[in-house]
Design a protein around this motif. Structure first.
Motif, mmCIF file in Angstrom:
data_model
loop_
_atom_site.group_PDB
_atom_site.id
_atom_site.type_symbol
_atom_site.label_atom_id
_atom_site.label_comp_id
_atom_site.label_asym_id
_atom_site.label_seq_id
_atom_site.Cartn_x
_atom_site.Cartn_y
_atom_site.Cartn_z
ATOM 1 N N PRO A 206 0.828 -1.047 -0.186
ATOM 2 C CA PRO A 206 0.176 0.032 -0.007
ATOM 3 C C PRO A 206 0.628 1.245 0.027
ATOM 4 C CG PRO A 206 0.005 -1.028 2.232
ATOM 5 C CD PRO A 206 0.966 -1.992 1.302
ATOM 6 N N ALA A 207 0.343 2.232 -0.502
ATOM 7 C CA ALA A 207 1.035 3.832 -0.504
ATOM 8 C C ALA A 207 1.839 4.193 0.566
ATOM 9 C CB ALA A 207 0.114 4.670 -1.087
ATOM 10 N N ALA A 208 1.291 4.049 1.559
ATOM 11 C CA ALA A 208 1.910 4.591 2.914
ATOM 12 C C ALA A 208 3.344 3.727 3.173
ATOM 13 C CB ALA A 208 1.115 4.669 4.265
ATOM 14 N N VAL B 22 -2.999 12.571 -0.301
ATOM 15 C CA VAL B 22 -1.440 12.962 -0.659
ATOM 16 C C VAL B 22 -0.417 11.682 -0.858
ATOM 17 C CG1 VAL B 22 0.592 14.282 0.266
ATOM 18 C CG2 VAL B 22 -1.666 15.447 0.428
ATOM 19 N N GLU B 23 -0.359 10.825 0.165
ATOM 20 C CA GLU B 23 0.215 9.744 0.029
ATOM 21 C C GLU B 23 0.030 9.046 -1.285
ATOM 22 O OE1 GLU B 23 -0.388 7.890 3.829
ATOM 23 O OE2 GLU B 23 1.630 8.798 4.759
ATOM 24 N N ALA B 24 -1.107 8.545 -1.190
ATOM 25 C CA ALA B 24 -1.454 7.905 -2.460
ATOM 26 C C ALA B 24 -1.222 8.691 -3.760
ATOM 27 C CB ALA B 24 -3.013 7.495 -2.410
ATOM 28 N N ASN B 25 -1.345 9.874 -3.742
ATOM 29 C CA ASN B 25 -0.897 10.694 -5.061
ATOM 30 C C ASN B 25 0.283 10.641 -5.184
ATOM 31 O OD1 ASN B 25 -3.597 11.402 -5.648
ATOM 32 N ND2 ASN B 25 -3.436 13.571 -4.724
ATOM 33 N N THR B 26 1.211 10.674 -4.006
ATOM 34 C CA THR B 26 2.654 10.694 -4.071
ATOM 35 C C THR B 26 3.123 9.511 -4.909
ATOM 36 O OG1 THR B 26 2.723 12.182 -1.956
ATOM 37 C CG2 THR B 26 4.564 11.176 -2.888
#
Ligand SMILES: [Zn+2]
Length: 417
Positions: free
Chosen positions: A323-325, A367-371
């Motif tokens: 997952p993104a984080a 923000v995290e997923a977008n990054t």
């Protein structure tokens, strides 16, 4: 010197960050700039820890696009190794400077390098202001007549790398078990333990090298490294694609870190992704690398973060994997004590990235997923390393000069190679 960042988004909160010297002194909604301090207005931007490129050969920017689309061993033997035989200190210096401009502009604040002329790499780090973990490289090609002399020069190089100040951390860089003899690897393990320096080595990138190792020594590469005293919490294994479950358990037990390079692995079609879900379950520390610009061909680690997440999900047939984080923690070196990444908090090194989040691409969404899934290095606005602003408004001060000088050197080494 004091620098205050105001109005930045951190975990969906608007905060100020006060930096004194090379360290974050305070973080919080109540942190404001005092009169006379340097200020960065970060309205419309998210702040994140600097990215850690855990495996690269920076000066290979000189060989970008040189022998693309060839099998790994043919590429190394017919293109890269002959050209590298002619490299000078200045070639490596300018190739590394070019890599650093690219890495800084895309948010990397520390890189782990393995390349010839380590002192040129170290000087490039100092001149550009980025952090580098720079290797004293050792390749003896299993030739006992060369090994003693090569070990001596690796030790001299290690000593020299210790003299470049706080931005440069010296490491030992034995290339791989297929290019470095067992006695030399044993020697590396001893020096690493005596001096507490990291060992940066390629391991289990291809199925062929694993088969070769089993044939020559009766055991797989991670087991061999352990037997030779090279596998410890100071060890960084680049790739690890073909590590088996027993090796993953061993790597976890010894506390070594694997730097996965998903784009390079796919471009060179090594046949298997690093088994990340199994590694994570075993407790292996993990970092993310680009590998060199000749096998990626970009040094934009945010693109590798996306590639890593996608490759792992696809291979596992499971979208909940990576997952993104978690991917961001890996990309910022926070999943490995050796890589040493830290969250943004008081006392942490002031290695920070400001990402434009008021853009067409990133204005909407988490923000995290977008990054991880939507951003590229082009969304990085500002980069701070050890309290110094090295990128501002996407600009690196001497980028044009670096491109011109590196291009001259690239032309020469590609012509002579
Ligand atoms: Zn590599």
């Amino acid at each position: 010197m004091t620098l205050t960042i105001t109005g930045a988004t951190l975990h969906s909160q608007t905060v100020g960050i006060r930096i004194v010297g090379d360290t974050i002194e305070r973080v919080g909604p109540d942190v404001v700039a005092e009169p006379g301090e340097d200020v960065i207005d970060a309205a419309g931007m998210a702040v994140m820890p600097g990215l850690v490129n855990a495996h690269t050969h920076a000066a290979m920017t000189l060989f970008r696009g040189y022998g693309d689309d060839l099998p790994l061993m043919e590429w190394l033997r017919t293109r890269i190794w002959p050209a590298e035989a002619h490299l000078t200190h200045d070639d490596v210096y300018w190739g590394t400077r070019l890599a650093i401009v690219e890495m800084l502009r895309s948010g990397t604040t520390t890189f782990w390098d393995m390349y010839w002329h380590g002192e040129a790499v170290a000087q490039a780090c100092v001149d550009a202001g980025i952090r580098g973990v720079v290797s004293a490289v050792l390749i003896d090609q299993h030739d006992p007549s060369l090994a003693p002399q090569l070990r001596e020069s690796a030790e001299q190089s290690l000593d020299a790398l210790g003299g470049y100040g706080p931005l440069v951390r010296p490491a030992l860089g034995p290339h791989a078990v297929y290019t470095v003899s067992d006695p030399s690897l044993e020697w590396i393990g001893g020096i690493s333990a005596d001096r507490g320096v990291p060992v940066h080595i390629h391991c289990s990138e291809t199925e062929g090298e694993v088969a070769e190792c089993v044939e020559a020594s009766g055991v797989r590469p991670a087991v061999l490294l352990d037997r030779l005293g090279v596998l410890s919490e100071r060890t960084l294994l680049a790739h690890g694609c073909w590590l088996d479950p027993h090796e993953l358990a061993l790597v976890a037990e010894r506390g070594a870190t694997v730097a996965t390079n998903p784009v390079s692995n796919q471009k060179l079609a090594v046949g298997r992704h690093f088994p990340y879900p199994e590694a994570a379950t075993a407790g292996v520390a993990v970092g993310l690398g680009t590998d060199g610009a000749a096998s990626n061909n970009s040094l934009d680690l945010l693109q590798d973060a996306k590639a890593f997440a996608l490759a792992q999900k696809f291979a596992a047939h499971d979208p909940t994997v990576a997952p993104a984080a978690e991917v961001l923690e890996i990309a910022t070196g926070q999943r490995s004590a050796l890589l040493g990444g830290q969250p943004i908090e008081a006392g942490a090194p002031a290695d920070l990235v400001l990402l434009r989040t008021d853009s067409v691409e990133l204005a909407i969404g988490d923000v995290e997923a977008n990054t991880v899934y939507a951003a590229t290095g082009a969304d990085v606005d500002t980069v701070i390393v050890a309290g110094r602003v090295l990128v501002s408004g996407r600009q690196v001060a001497d980028a044009d000069d670096v491109v011109a000088r590196a291009s001259e050197h690239a032309e020469r080494v590609r012509r002579d190679g």
